[in-house]
Design a protein around this motif. Sequence first.
Motif, short mmCIF file in Angstrom:
data_model
loop_
_atom_site.label_atom_id
_atom_site.label_comp_id
_atom_site.label_asym_id
_atom_site.label_seq_id
_atom_site.Cartn_x
_atom_site.Cartn_y
_atom_site.Cartn_z
N ALA A 59 23.85 -50.03 4.39
CA ALA A 59 23.81 -49.65 2.30
C ALA A 59 24.57 -48.50 3.23
O ALA A 59 26.11 -47.98 1.59
N LEU A 60 23.95 -47.44 3.70
CA LEU A 60 25.16 -46.29 4.29
C LEU A 60 26.26 -46.40 4.53
O LEU A 60 27.67 -45.76 3.81
N THR A 80 23.41 -40.09 1.16
CA THR A 80 23.95 -40.65 0.26
C THR A 80 22.23 -42.23 0.01
O THR A 80 21.67 -42.39 1.43
N GLY A 81 21.50 -42.54 -1.03
CA GLY A 81 20.52 -43.71 -0.89
C GLY A 81 19.66 -42.64 0.15
O GLY A 81 18.42 -43.63 0.56
N ASP A 109 27.76 -49.39 3.06
CA ASP A 109 28.63 -49.84 1.85
C ASP A 109 29.21 -48.16 1.34
O ASP A 109 29.84 -47.61 0.63
N ALA A 110 27.88 -47.27 1.20
CA ALA A 110 28.50 -46.41 0.21
C ALA A 110 29.66 -45.47 0.91
O ALA A 110 30.24 -44.58 -0.04
N LEU A 111 29.88 -45.58 2.19
CA LEU A 111 31.13 -44.57 2.37
C LEU A 111 32.00 -45.83 2.46
O LEU A 111 33.02 -45.05 3.57
N ASP A 112 31.92 -46.74 2.18
CA ASP A 112 33.26 -47.70 2.23
C ASP A 112 33.53 -48.14 3.21
O ASP A 112 35.52 -48.14 3.81
#
Length: 260
Positions: A76-77, A4-5, A79-82
């Motif tokens: 950011a990681l 992710t990202g 955020d992506a993994l909630d």
Amino acid sequence: MPETGGLWFEEHGSPEAPPLILSSGLGGSGAYWAPNIAALAQDHRVITYDHRGTGRSDRTPLASLRVEDMAGDVIALMDALDISRAHFIGHALGGAIGIETAIRTNRIERLVVVNGWRTLSPHTRRCFAARLALLHGAGVEAFLEAQPLFLYPPDWIASHDAQMSAEVAHHAASFPGVDAMVQRIEAVQAYSPDPAGLAALSSLLVIATRDDFLVPYVTALDLAGFVPHAKVDSFAWGGHACNVTDAALFNRYVLDYLRS
């Protein structure tokens, strides 16, 4: 492949367990934590990742690189993994990333820094200068051949000689490149966390090893002095990579802290 990202990551343990992010040092590889994952994943959702520019993450050359940028990748990681909040264990450079992430956000529950620092020791700067001289003068293979000298105690290296030799080819295949490694070393040497930010941290465990050749013991201990209620655990033996050389003791120290 989970990505992710631009960051390649792996998850271990139950997705319902408290999240725990592991961040490695100069090499940047999530595989560094292999001796610790099984124990930590018993009651945590463990996330390992390869730093940007290393391993299986995006290897696109970067115009510049700072620890602050690496902390941005962690945020950011998450955020992506909630993941709203997580525990964090960082080794050396990974510890700096954890510190910066904790200072910039209120999203780190319990922070563990392994053989890290507040201000880099002149001794450590000499070590990095020697490693850069090897990299530029003798090449990548010589740089990698010398790497264990900075990570492990002499007796451990001697008893794992075949393993150390076999790993050179593996590390060479995944080496991020000379320019990227120079960037990473420069980022390590440039970072010094804000004392006021450290004083505001709510939780910190400092793990320091007395025979660490790369980061002097007193340098690692200095970090704890700036964080109220910081806890310190020390190894009499184990070198810079004590989580590898004495994984059982490391896992016990960390799990005791995370469970307390």
